[in-house]
Design a protein around this motif. Structure first.
Motif, PDB file in Angstrom:
ATOM      1  N   MET A 264       0.884  -1.176   0.000  1.00 49.68           N
ATOM      2  CA  MET A 264       0.000   0.000   0.000  1.00 49.68           C
ATOM      3  C   MET A 264       0.920   1.223   0.000  1.00 49.68           C
ATOM      4  O   MET A 264       1.139   1.862   1.023  1.00 49.68           O
TER       5      MET A 264
ATOM      6  N   PRO B 216      -2.826   5.389   3.465  1.00 52.42           N
ATOM      7  CA  PRO B 216      -3.777   4.300   3.749  1.00 52.42           C
ATOM      8  C   PRO B 216      -4.401   4.380   5.135  1.00 52.42           C
ATOM      9  O   PRO B 216      -5.557   3.982   5.301  1.00 52.42           O
TER      10      PRO B 216
ATOM     11  N   ASN C 108      13.123  10.611  -6.266  1.00 58.84           N
ATOM     12  CA  ASN C 108      12.686  10.649  -7.664  1.00 58.84           C
ATOM     13  C   ASN C 108      12.136  12.035  -7.959  1.00 58.84           C
ATOM     14  O   ASN C 108      11.118  12.429  -7.400  1.00 58.84           O
TER      15      ASN C 108
HETATM   16  N1  SAH Z   1       1.346   7.775   1.977  1.00 60.33           N
HETATM   17  C1  SAH Z   1       2.127   6.661   2.334  1.00 60.33           C
HETATM   18  C2  SAH Z   1       2.333   5.667   1.221  1.00 60.33           C
HETATM   19  C3  SAH Z   1       2.622   6.182  -0.166  1.00 60.33           C
HETATM   20  S1  SAH Z   1       4.175   6.877  -0.542  1.00 60.33           S
HETATM   21  C4  SAH Z   1       3.447   7.101   2.885  1.00 60.33           C
HETATM   22  O1  SAH Z   1       3.781   8.263   2.759  1.00 60.33           O
HETATM   23  O2  SAH Z   1       4.116   6.274   3.468  1.00 60.33           O
HETATM   24  C5  SAH Z   1       5.340   5.534  -0.641  1.00 60.33           C
HETATM   25  C6  SAH Z   1       6.786   5.990  -0.312  1.00 60.33           C
HETATM   26  O3  SAH Z   1       7.357   6.797  -1.346  1.00 60.33           O
HETATM   27  C7  SAH Z   1       6.835   6.816   0.958  1.00 60.33           C
HETATM   28  O4  SAH Z   1       7.914   6.430   1.769  1.00 60.33           O
HETATM   29  C8  SAH Z   1       7.068   8.183   0.398  1.00 60.33           C
HETATM   30  O5  SAH Z   1       7.576   9.044   1.365  1.00 60.33           O
HETATM   31  C9  SAH Z   1       7.986   7.919  -0.740  1.00 60.33           C
HETATM   32  N2  SAH Z   1       8.115   9.028  -1.681  1.00 60.33           N
HETATM   33  C10 SAH Z   1       7.225  10.015  -1.919  1.00 60.33           C
HETATM   34  N3  SAH Z   1       7.695  10.858  -2.861  1.00 60.33           N
HETATM   35  C11 SAH Z   1       8.908  10.400  -3.245  1.00 60.33           C
HETATM   36  C12 SAH Z   1       9.868  10.829  -4.216  1.00 60.33           C
HETATM   37  N4  SAH Z   1       9.647  11.877  -4.973  1.00 60.33           N
HETATM   38  N5  SAH Z   1      10.995  10.103  -4.344  1.00 60.33           N
HETATM   39  C13 SAH Z   1      11.192   8.992  -3.595  1.00 60.33           C
HETATM   40  N6  SAH Z   1      10.307   8.533  -2.687  1.00 60.33           N
HETATM   41  C14 SAH Z   1       9.177   9.232  -2.497  1.00 60.33           C
END
Ligand code: SAH
Ligand code: SF4
Length: 384
Positions: free
Chosen positions: A179, A185, A314
């Motif tokens: 997820m 989530p 990213n």
């Molecule tokens: N909302 C939840 C799950 C989705 S994001 C959360 O934040 O955990 C999944 C992962 O990707 C999270 O660890 C998030 O911080 C990371 N993430 C978000 N944007 C990113 C980016 N631009 N580059 C790398 N990881 C990123």
């Protein structure tokens, strides 16, 4: 904002009239539904089996049901999944689907094939109400919760696409669920829990809870319940070792600061050295990537069964951040390793199709902007 007000404010739109959507219904709901259709309750067991074991979408093919009932079902219900608008395959085999929901909102799901497993990254919301600064999803204005059927429907759609029905015992291509798509989530817990329970049901989609990971940005009050009720693996988006930096990167930290978050991790049900919490840590140049940060991370996690996932940032258009240098990432990982913390660096996947972590962001935003620019209906703005 309380959990319940949050949930109701962003509830999925239930289309009026139209056929009853069966995907996402629990055994109890299917029981009530077949009774309403004038059938004995035990028919629900057969219907469940066709829906979630066989993945059947055509009622005519549900051969153990009486013909008359099948016909009435076809008139009253649907086993549809979200509609696939685009299906892109990256040069590395990663596959991204843009899915359209009944109210025309969109979400993305990503399949990541690896030699030993295949992982589906599932979305829990359209956009996200949280506004982590490094995350593209967090900049999306349109936000609503997905229904249980829309969460489960992503997994069923992937099974459709991979040709994995009926639920295979072994030799699956889709082995793991994370997820980690769009949305938080634990801000849509009820729908996510309902969907995952069907995904984990041995007579349903048959995924082991050990192959499901839920990632949260740190919704502390929901963590215990998630562990108790679902028992899935937990990933926590940590990204910083001080409240000051985390407040900036993950604004939710102002509500649930590091100490409370790490306490909730210590208390997460079922964790031990064989079943660790994954701490995700996005590597941002000059922000959180120093050797001192790495040492502090070791200290913070010293009494938690933990592993760290270092995620190279990213980038996306307009972001203020840059990815840490390969040397900085290596030094950081070495410090963690030296203290017995497993710290694999996550290889970005599907970058050429904008499918990597944090890059998911649907077209809805742009479409909504076009509508606004044309003087049309206003969009539902994100709160906070
Ligand atoms: N909302 C939840 C799950 C989705 S994001 C959360 O934040 O955990 C999944 C992962 O990707 C999270 O660890 C998030 O911080 C990371 N993430 C978000 N944007 C990113 C980016 N631009 N580059 C790398 N990881 C990123
Ligand atoms: Fe939401 Fe997770 Fe992105 Fe933060 S990182 S904005 S919680 S999807």
């Amino acid at each position: 904002m309380t959990q319940s007000s949050h949930s109701s404010a962003f509830a999925p739109v239930q289309p009026r009239g139209g056929p009853t959507r069966l995907v996402g219904m629990s055994r109890e709901e299917l029981g009530a539904f077949v009774q309403e259709m004038g059938e004995p309750r035990f028919r629900a067991k057969q219907l469940w089996h066709w829906l979630y074991h066989h993945g059947e979408t055509d009622f005519a093919g549900m051969s153990t049901l009486a013909k008359g009932f099948r016909e009435r079902l076809a008139g009253a219900a649907t086993a549809e999944r979200p509609i696939v608008k685009t299906d892109q395959v990256s040069s590395d085999g990663t596959r991204k689907w843009l899915l359209v929901l009944p109210d025309l909102q969109e979400v993305e799901a990503v399949y990541i094939p690896e030699p030993e497993r295949g992982t589906l990254c599932v979305s829990s919301q359209v956009g996200c109400t949280l506004t982590c600064r490094f995350c593209h999803t967090g900049t999306q204005r349109l936000v609503r919760n997905l229904s249980a059927g829309e969460v489960l429907g992503q997994i069923m759609m992937a099974r459709d696409a991979l040709g994995e029905w009926p639920t295979p015992r072994d030799g699956r291509r889709l082995t793991n669920i994370v997820m980690m798509g769009m949305g938080e989530p634990l801000y849509n817990y009820d729908a996510v829990a309902k969907a995952l329970k069907i995904a984990m049901d041995p007579e349903g989609l048959g995924f082991s809870r050990r192959r499901i990971t839920l990632s949260t940005s740190g919704v502390v009050p929901m963590m215990q319940r998630c562990g108790e009720e679902l028992g899935v693996n937990l990933a926590v988006s940590l990204h910083a070792v001080t409240d000051e930096v985390r407040d900036y990167l993950v604004p939710l930290n102002k509500k649930y600061p590091l100490r409370e978050l790490l306490d909730a991790c210590r208390a997460y049900p079922g964790i031990n050295n064989a079943r660790r919490i994954t701490f995700e840590y996005v590597m941002l140049k000059g922000v959180n990537d120093s050797p001192a940060d790495a040492r502090e991370l070791v200290r913070l996690l010293r009494d938690i069964p933990a592993k760290v996932n270092l995620i190279p940032f990213n980038p996306w258009p307009g972001t203020e951040f840059a990815c840490a240098s390969p040397e900085a990432i290596e030094t950081f990982a070495d410090i963690l390793y030296a203290h017995n913390l497993s710290a694999p660096v996550r290889t970005p996947r599907g970058q050429d199709i904008q499918a990597a972590c944090g890059q998911l962001r649907s077209e809805s935003q742009r479409q909504a902007k076009r509508v606004r620019d044309a003087g049309g209906a206003a969009s539902t703005d994100r709160a906070a």
